[in-house]
Design an enzyme around this catalytic site. Structure first.
Site, PDB file in Angstrom:
ATOM      1  N   CYS A 113       0.836  -1.213   0.000  1.00 43.99           N
ATOM      2  CA  CYS A 113       0.000   0.000   0.000  1.00 43.99           C
ATOM      3  C   CYS A 113       0.870   1.263   0.000  1.00 43.99           C
ATOM      4  O   CYS A 113       1.631   1.471  -0.919  1.00 43.99           O
ATOM      5  CB  CYS A 113      -1.016  -0.036   1.133  1.00 43.99           C
ATOM      6  N   HIS A 160      -3.864  -4.993  -0.045  1.00 44.16           N
ATOM      7  CA  HIS A 160      -3.458  -5.428   1.293  1.00 44.16           C
ATOM      8  C   HIS A 160      -3.506  -6.946   1.387  1.00 44.16           C
ATOM      9  O   HIS A 160      -4.543  -7.496   1.758  1.00 44.16           O
ATOM     10  CB  HIS A 160      -4.389  -4.816   2.351  1.00 44.16           C
ATOM     11  N   GLU A 173      -2.334  -8.811   3.626  1.00 44.96           N
ATOM     12  CA  GLU A 173      -2.528  -9.211   5.032  1.00 44.96           C
ATOM     13  C   GLU A 173      -3.995  -9.156   5.439  1.00 44.96           C
ATOM     14  O   GLU A 173      -4.361  -9.647   6.496  1.00 44.96           O
ATOM     15  CB  GLU A 173      -1.658  -8.336   5.947  1.00 44.96           C
TER      16      GLU A 173
END
Lengths: 251, 207
Positions: free
Chosen positions: B86, B188, B190
């Site tokens: 990001c 993202h 994660e």
């Protein structure tokens, strides 16, 4: 539309003193279960995103329960938003650093918009979700919080100036009724803002999701839709299958 | 100097989402450590630069913490692997419309605003799909019909950096770019369930 292009469908989890509850029009909380376990279930079901609101933090002016939030974040491989008891940009930073993507603010925006602006500058607009709660009177839509005579237009200007990256509209009269979203207000808000708008309050079916998106919402949120089922409102955490959402949104 | 063993450093320079990245890597089962001091960066086979917030503030914090020099030195190491996520990804480029300070410049791309003429909500905040290109490296593989969570207002515009994935939001844009041992994910991983897990695992297993 492809499976991966479906608008976000967001369960709202209400926390009251560490327990997961469901309210009708934000009052008479009924116990639903353990929030950590619920987040784990929604993670297994690959929910798009979760919005976690601590209603006791707001009601009792308590700070956010950071220990609980840290446990929730460790179970969630999806975006998380937290709202309740956030008093400053620094509070927002603490929550984000636990593994939350966004903080939701409503009263802070009214009490201290400069702190919201500061949080937006520090953490980026995408980390700040502005909440607008409305209630219907016989003749018009009113803001639930704030000064008498405050208008929706003024509130949207306040949100814009504070640099929020997303706005959630919550119709508190429709909360828990499962009668559908307030489409006229969603239409008005999404036509006046350039940031994504999330519809909340009143969803009872996937068709309601579609109506909100057609009215201009970028995402839809709901509470009891994901947690209570049948005439007796039995508690069972569920999340719609992507194929079912595709047939609703793509059809 | 050579890197001994395999482990991943997640840089905590004071901007954001290192905790979620660490949660996901623990879930994958790869050795990792959140580091707040640049002096031992060269001990890691893989380094992740996360981040959310504003470009200039992030560059200032990297500078203040001594990370810029450390990252330049790490980038030169044989066997080093660097991933930005990001805002952390945007910092790997040359510059951004969002800020005045130069980026790290490991990847030849600029970060630009989404054209307002598209009349789409900004930030681009949603799950979206990715498509591979002829430049997608063999190490980077994700399941079919993968979707990833995006949350950003600025976009990569690659020059010499290769596009590994592209994504549509009104127009096609590069959602993963890279060159050599450096890669940048706009999304993202994660926070993207098993799809993000696969993308991160790809990076961690990249030799």
């Amino acid at each position: 539309m492809e499976l991966e292009d479906i608008p976000r469908v967001i369960p709202i989890l209400l926390i009251d003193d560490g327990k997961l509850v469901k309210t009708v029009s934000f009052s008479s909380p009924a116990y639903l279960g353990d929030p950590v376990n619920t987040v784990r279930i929604l993670n297994q079901k690959e929910a798009d995103e979760l919005l976690i609101i601590d209603i006791s933090a707001t009601r009792e002016s308590k700070p956010p329960d950071l220990g609980l939030l840290e446990r929730l974040a460790s179970e969630a491989f999806m975006p998380l938003t937290y709202g309740g008891g956030i008093r400053s940009a620094e509070d927002a930073g603490k929550i984000l650093s636990l593994g939350f993507e966004k903080v939701a603010v409503e009263s802070l925006l009214l009490l201290n918009p400069d702190e919201v602006r500061l949080a937006s500058d520090w953490f980026g607009a995408q980390a700040i979700l502005g909440v607008v709660t409305t209630t219907e009177s016989a003749s018009s839509t009113c803001l639930r919080w704030g000064d008498v005579g405050d208008t929706l237009e003024n509130r949207l200007a306040l949100l814009r100036d504070a640099g929020v990256g997303e706005v959630l509209h919550y119709d508190s009269d429709r909360d828990g009724t499962r009668e559908g979203y307030n489409l006229s207000v969603i239409r008005e808000i999404s036509s006046q803002l350039t940031v994504p708008v999330i519809a909340a309050g009143g969803a009872g079916s996937v068709d309601h999701f579609r109506e909100a998106v057609d009215a201009g919402a970028s995402a839809v949120a709901a509470g009891s839709f994901f947690s209570q089922h049948g005439k007796r409102l039995a508690t069972l955490i569920s999340y719609p299958k992507r194929e079912d959402l595709l047939s609703v949104f793509g059809g | 100097m050579a890197i001994v063993g395999k482990s991943c450093a997640i840089i905590d320079y004071g901007m954001g989402n290192f905790k979620s990245v660490s949660n996901m890597i623990r879930h994958i089962g790869f050795p990792s450590q959140i580091i707040t001091n640049p002096s031992n960066l060269d001990d890691f086979s893989h380094v992740i630069l996360p981040g959310v917030g504003s470009f200039d503030r992030a560059m200032e914090l990297l500078d203040k913490g001594g990370w810029i020099e450390a990252l330049h030195s790490y980038h030169q190491l044989r066997g080093a692997h660097l991933l930005g996520i990001c805002l952390g990804a945007q910092l790997l480029g040359r510059r951004s419309d969002e800020g005045k300070i130069d980026g790290l410049g490991f990847l030849d791309f600029e970060t630009i605003e989404l054209p307002k003429t598209l009349k789409l909500p900004v930030p681009h905040m949603r799950w979206n799909s990715v498509t591979e290109t002829e430049d997608t490296p063999g190490w980077l593989s994700v399941p079919e019909h993968s979707r990833f969570y995006f949350s950003h207002s600025y976009f990569f515009r690659p020059k010499a950096a290769k596009t590994y994935f592209f994504t549509h939001y009104g127009v096609p844009f590069s959602s993963a770019v890279g060159t050599g041992n450096v890669v940048a994910f706009q999304f993202h991983p994660e926070k993207s369930h098993r799809f993000g897990k696969a993308a991160l695992r790809s990076f961690l297993e990249w030799n």
